[in-house]
Design a protein around this motif. Structure first.
Motif, PDB file in Angstrom:
ATOM      1  N   PHE A 125      35.143 122.432  20.778  1.00  0.00           N
ATOM      2  CA  PHE A 125      34.620 123.688  20.238  1.00  0.00           C
ATOM      3  C   PHE A 125      34.199 123.543  18.779  1.00  0.00           C
ATOM      4  N   HIS A 126      32.902 123.655  18.536  1.00  0.00           N
ATOM      5  CA  HIS A 126      32.340 123.605  17.198  1.00  0.00           C
ATOM      6  C   HIS A 126      31.630 124.923  16.924  1.00  0.00           C
ATOM      7  N   ILE A 127      31.860 125.505  15.755  1.00  0.00           N
ATOM      8  CA  ILE A 127      31.286 126.807  15.412  1.00  0.00           C
ATOM      9  C   ILE A 127      30.526 126.692  14.101  1.00  0.00           C
ATOM     10  N   VAL A 128      29.346 127.300  14.060  1.00  0.00           N
ATOM     11  CA  VAL A 128      28.473 127.204  12.893  1.00  0.00           C
ATOM     12  C   VAL A 128      28.974 128.111  11.772  1.00  0.00           C
ATOM     13  N   PRO A 133      34.231 134.630  11.088  1.00  0.00           N
ATOM     14  CA  PRO A 133      35.247 133.654  10.651  1.00  0.00           C
ATOM     15  C   PRO A 133      35.521 132.605  11.728  1.00  0.00           C
ATOM     16  N   ILE A 134      35.816 131.392  11.289  1.00  0.00           N
ATOM     17  CA  ILE A 134      36.042 130.267  12.195  1.00  0.00           C
ATOM     18  C   ILE A 134      37.532 129.963  12.255  1.00  0.00           C
ATOM     19  N   PRO A 135      38.162 130.033  13.423  1.00  0.00           N
ATOM     20  CA  PRO A 135      39.595 129.703  13.532  1.00  0.00           C
ATOM     21  C   PRO A 135      39.858 128.273  13.078  1.00  0.00           C
ATOM     22  N   THR A 136      41.064 128.035  12.609  1.00  0.00           N
ATOM     23  CA  THR A 136      41.401 126.708  12.075  1.00  0.00           C
ATOM     24  C   THR A 136      41.443 125.641  13.160  1.00  0.00           C
ATOM     25  N   ASP A 137      41.631 126.038  14.432  1.00  0.00           N
ATOM     26  CA  ASP A 137      41.684 125.025  15.489  1.00  0.00           C
ATOM     27  C   ASP A 137      40.303 124.674  16.016  1.00  0.00           C
ATOM     28  N   LYS A 138      39.242 125.299  15.479  1.00  0.00           N
ATOM     29  CA  LYS A 138      37.864 124.962  15.837  1.00  0.00           C
ATOM     30  C   LYS A 138      37.225 124.175  14.693  1.00  0.00           C
ATOM     31  N   ARG A 139      36.168 123.455  14.977  1.00  0.00           N
ATOM     32  CA  ARG A 139      35.506 122.628  13.978  1.00  0.00           C
ATOM     33  C   ARG A 139      34.318 123.369  13.378  1.00  0.00           C
ATOM     34  N   GLN A 258      25.359 110.638   9.867  1.00  0.00           N
ATOM     35  CA  GLN A 258      24.554 110.512   8.651  1.00  0.00           C
ATOM     36  C   GLN A 258      23.171 111.109   8.830  1.00  0.00           C
ATOM     37  N   GLU A 259      22.536 110.851  10.005  1.00  0.00           N
ATOM     38  CA  GLU A 259      21.183 111.369  10.211  1.00  0.00           C
ATOM     39  C   GLU A 259      21.167 112.883  10.411  1.00  0.00           C
ATOM     40  N   LEU A 260      22.309 113.461  10.739  1.00  0.00           N
ATOM     41  CA  LEU A 260      22.398 114.919  10.849  1.00  0.00           C
ATOM     42  C   LEU A 260      22.624 115.583   9.498  1.00  0.00           C
ATOM     43  N   GLY A 261      22.917 114.793   8.472  1.00  0.00           N
ATOM     44  CA  GLY A 261      23.095 115.354   7.137  1.00  0.00           C
ATOM     45  C   GLY A 261      24.528 115.626   6.746  1.00  0.00           C
ATOM     46  N   LEU A 262      25.490 115.123   7.506  1.00  0.00           N
ATOM     47  CA  LEU A 262      26.894 115.299   7.132  1.00  0.00           C
ATOM     48  C   LEU A 262      27.222 114.428   5.919  1.00  0.00           C
ATOM     49  N   PRO A 263      28.120 114.897   5.056  1.00  0.00           N
ATOM     50  CA  PRO A 263      28.413 114.158   3.813  1.00  0.00           C
ATOM     51  C   PRO A 263      29.288 112.925   4.062  1.00  0.00           C
ATOM     52  N   HIS A 264      29.283 112.042   3.075  1.00  0.00           N
ATOM     53  CA  HIS A 264      30.193 110.904   3.091  1.00  0.00           C
ATOM     54  C   HIS A 264      31.623 111.411   2.904  1.00  0.00           C
ATOM     55  N   TYR A 265      32.578 110.639   3.388  1.00  0.00           N
ATOM     56  CA  TYR A 265      33.981 111.053   3.309  1.00  0.00           C
ATOM     57  C   TYR A 265      34.394 111.386   1.882  1.00  0.00           C
ATOM     58  N   ASP A 266      33.916 110.618   0.910  1.00  0.00           N
ATOM     59  CA  ASP A 266      34.301 110.837  -0.484  1.00  0.00           C
ATOM     60  C   ASP A 266      33.752 112.142  -1.039  1.00  0.00           C
ATOM     61  N   ASP A 267      32.642 112.628  -0.453  1.00  0.00           N
ATOM     62  CA  ASP A 267      31.999 113.851  -0.943  1.00  0.00           C
ATOM     63  C   ASP A 267      32.342 115.083  -0.094  1.00  0.00           C
ATOM     64  N   ALA A 268      33.142 114.898   0.941  1.00  0.00           N
ATOM     65  CA  ALA A 268      33.436 115.985   1.870  1.00  0.00           C
ATOM     66  C   ALA A 268      34.584 116.844   1.376  1.00  0.00           C
ATOM     67  N   SER A 269      34.595 118.094   1.852  1.00  0.00           N
ATOM     68  CA  SER A 269      35.694 119.006   1.538  1.00  0.00           C
ATOM     69  C   SER A 269      36.895 118.677   2.423  1.00  0.00           C
ATOM     70  N   GLU A 270      38.023 119.311   2.112  1.00  0.00           N
ATOM     71  CA  GLU A 270      39.229 119.076   2.898  1.00  0.00           C
ATOM     72  C   GLU A 270      39.038 119.522   4.351  1.00  0.00           C
ATOM     73  N   ARG A 271      38.362 120.664   4.539  1.00  0.00           N
ATOM     74  CA  ARG A 271      38.103 121.162   5.897  1.00  0.00           C
ATOM     75  C   ARG A 271      37.186 120.204   6.654  1.00  0.00           C
ATOM     76  N   GLN A 272      36.164 119.688   5.979  1.00  0.00           N
ATOM     77  CA  GLN A 272      35.246 118.764   6.634  1.00  0.00           C
ATOM     78  C   GLN A 272      35.944 117.473   7.037  1.00  0.00           C
ATOM     79  N   ARG A 273      36.857 117.009   6.209  1.00  0.00           N
ATOM     80  CA  ARG A 273      37.609 115.802   6.571  1.00  0.00           C
ATOM     81  C   ARG A 273      38.502 116.067   7.776  1.00  0.00           C
TER      82      ARG A 273
END
Length: 490
Positions: A125-128, A133-139, A258-273
């Motif tokens: 389950f991935h939500i845009v 609001p996006i539940p914490t158990d969804k991406r 990467q081709e979808l535009g997701l950030p590098h791990y070093d530049d990602a937020s805690e939620r994105q990681r």
């Protein structure tokens, strides 16, 4: 078959599945005229598609994405039930194979074996972002990434577009297939509330038409989306005002982060990681190359889902999720997982039951019961009554004492003692609604009196998730205790 040939011919595809073309020759001028109209109206969408397309573009613009999304315009529309099943197999063969599915024609109809047969929803389950609001158990998916996923979903590879019925033809048909659903959100309450439904549009590459056949079998077919009589916006009495869309795109599992535009791990937020919405290796696949569905929805009442898999169950579950989404926004109705039960407390009364004395002003008396149920009971001279419809039910006075030792019920009437025999097949109902039965212990050779309150507690869950415990509410409590001999250890 004639209808399928006519539709394919109207879409500019040579029909090679029927040897009788006389009806096509008669309709030739009409078809060529329709072809010109189709060319001039290439950017026109049916009302449902236009609402969804406008929502998507407005959503992206509102979140700073300058991208113009266009839903498939030229599709093989499943305008009546049964078309999907016919086109899901070759015309002249009983077997069809594609990279994602094997299909067989059998005596009972069709048999489809999808490549995917999921038994888990972990990581699915991935939500845009930018909507509800996006539940914490969804991406959580960034809007820019969703825009690229959507664009890729609408540009499937050629091998996915082949319509199975055209397999083996000189000129195979590569086309989108679409379906209109109107699943019920709120059933009709005659004379009180009309039935309410939402509109859902499904799009699938031609090779996945069997998936739409499966969904159509469950939720029905709402007809041609271009006809005014099937336009939900013109049926305000029965439309919830909500629109849904499901796009099948199993090829999305091959896209890289990467081709979808997701950030590098070093530049990602805690939620994105946490959600895996970042990469360390440039060759990392989105969602690790596993199946997923990404949902875009907000308070406006439009929900668009892209499913990166061909598993039939995901499509069915997504329709049910969109019904729940509509019911929660619309209000006054319950979502698909609602449910409940009436719970009546029961008591082990032992061998003797002496009812408590009632207040003199109480109306819970045997006389009152006789007045209320006069047409449904037969009053006996001894001061009790038999139910005419259910002979196992006996209505007894408020002071009737039940004694297992003498196997009888007794009470006073006009100063005289009255008794009747206590039987295990009878239910004895007091004026308060409390009723008593003679029952054997489920795991012991003993008997006891069991009493049940006449007024229960309404345990109800208006909404929950699958697996949220709805079915447990209505389970019998006697299934919970474990009976057995006691063991003591020193």
């Amino acid at each position: 078959m004639q209808r399928i040939c006519m539709q394919l011919a109207a879409l500019g595809h040579q029909c090679g599945i029927d040897s009788h073309y006389s009806y096509l020759e008669v309709a030739d001028s009409l078809l060529r005229n329709y072809s010109q109209h189709r060319r001039l109206l290439a950017h026109y969408r049916c009302p449902a598609d236009q609402r969804i397309q406008d929502y998507l573009n407005a959503y992206l613009q509102r979140n700073g994405i300058n991208s113009d999304i266009g839903l498939p315009g030229e599709t093989f529309s499943l305008q009546q039930a049964g078309l999907a099943r016919e086109v899901s197999l070759p015309y002249s063969a009983n077997y069809h194979q594609s990279p994602l599915m094997e299909s067989y024609r059998v005596a009972q109809g069709v048999l489809h074996n999808p490549k995917s047969d999921r038994r888990t929803t972990s990581g699915v389950f991935h939500i845009v972002e930018g909507g509800l609001p996006i539940p914490t158990d969804k991406r959580a998916v960034p809007v820019a990434v969703y825009a690229k996923l959507l664009e890729a979903a609408l540009q499937p590879p050629d091998e996915l577009m082949r319509l199975p019925i055209s397999s083996g033809m000189e000129e195979p048909v590569d086309i989108w297939v679409s379906l209109l659903l109107r699943p019920v959100v709120r059933p009709e309450v005659k004379g009180v509330l009309p039935e309410k439904s939402l509109e859902i549009r499904l799009f699938a590459p031609g090779s996945l038409v069997a998936n739409l056949d499966f969904v159509e079998t469950i939720f029905g077919n709402a007809g041609d989306p271009f006809l005014p009589e099937n336009d939900a916006a013109l049926d305000i009495e029965h439309w919830t005002g909500h629109s849904g869309c499901i796009i099948l795109a199993p090829h999305l599992t091959s896209l890289k982060k990467q081709e979808l535009g997701l950030p590098h791990y070093d530049d990602a937020s805690e939620r994105q990681r946490k959600d895996g919405m970042c990469w360390s290796d440039k060759d990392e696949l989105y969602n690790d190359g596993q199946a997923f569905k990404v949902v875009c929805r907000d308070i406006n009442g439009v929900i668009v889902t892209v499913i990166a898999d061909n598993y039939f169950g995901y499509s069915k579950k997504e329709v049910k999720s969109q019904i729940s989404y509509s019911s929660n926004l619309f209000g006054g109705c319950e979502e698909e997982h609602a449910g409940g039960a009436l719970a009546f407390p029961r008591f082990n009364l032992g061998e003797v039951y002496q009812p408590p004395q009632i207040h003199p002003a109480s109306d819970k008396t045997f006389k009152k019961v006789c007045q209320q149920l006069e047409s449904d009971i037969d009053i006996q001279p001894q001061g009790y009554a038999l139910d005419r419809n259910y002979p196992e039910i006996i209505y007894v006075p408020q002071d009737a004492k039940i004694d297992m030792r003498s196997m009888c019920l007794g009470w006073q009437q006009d100063g005289e003692q009255q008794t009747i025999k206590l039987l295990k097949s009878q239910t004895y109902v007091y004026p308060s609604g409390f009723y008593v039965q003679l029952q054997r212990h489920p795991h012991a050779p003993s008997w006891r009196l069991v009493g049940t309150l006449g007024e229960g507690t309404f345990c109800h869950k208006p909404s929950t998730v699958s697996g949220g415990g709805k079915s447990e509410i209505s389970n019998l409590c006697r299934l919970i205790p474990i009976f057995g001999p006691p063991f003591f250890s020193s």
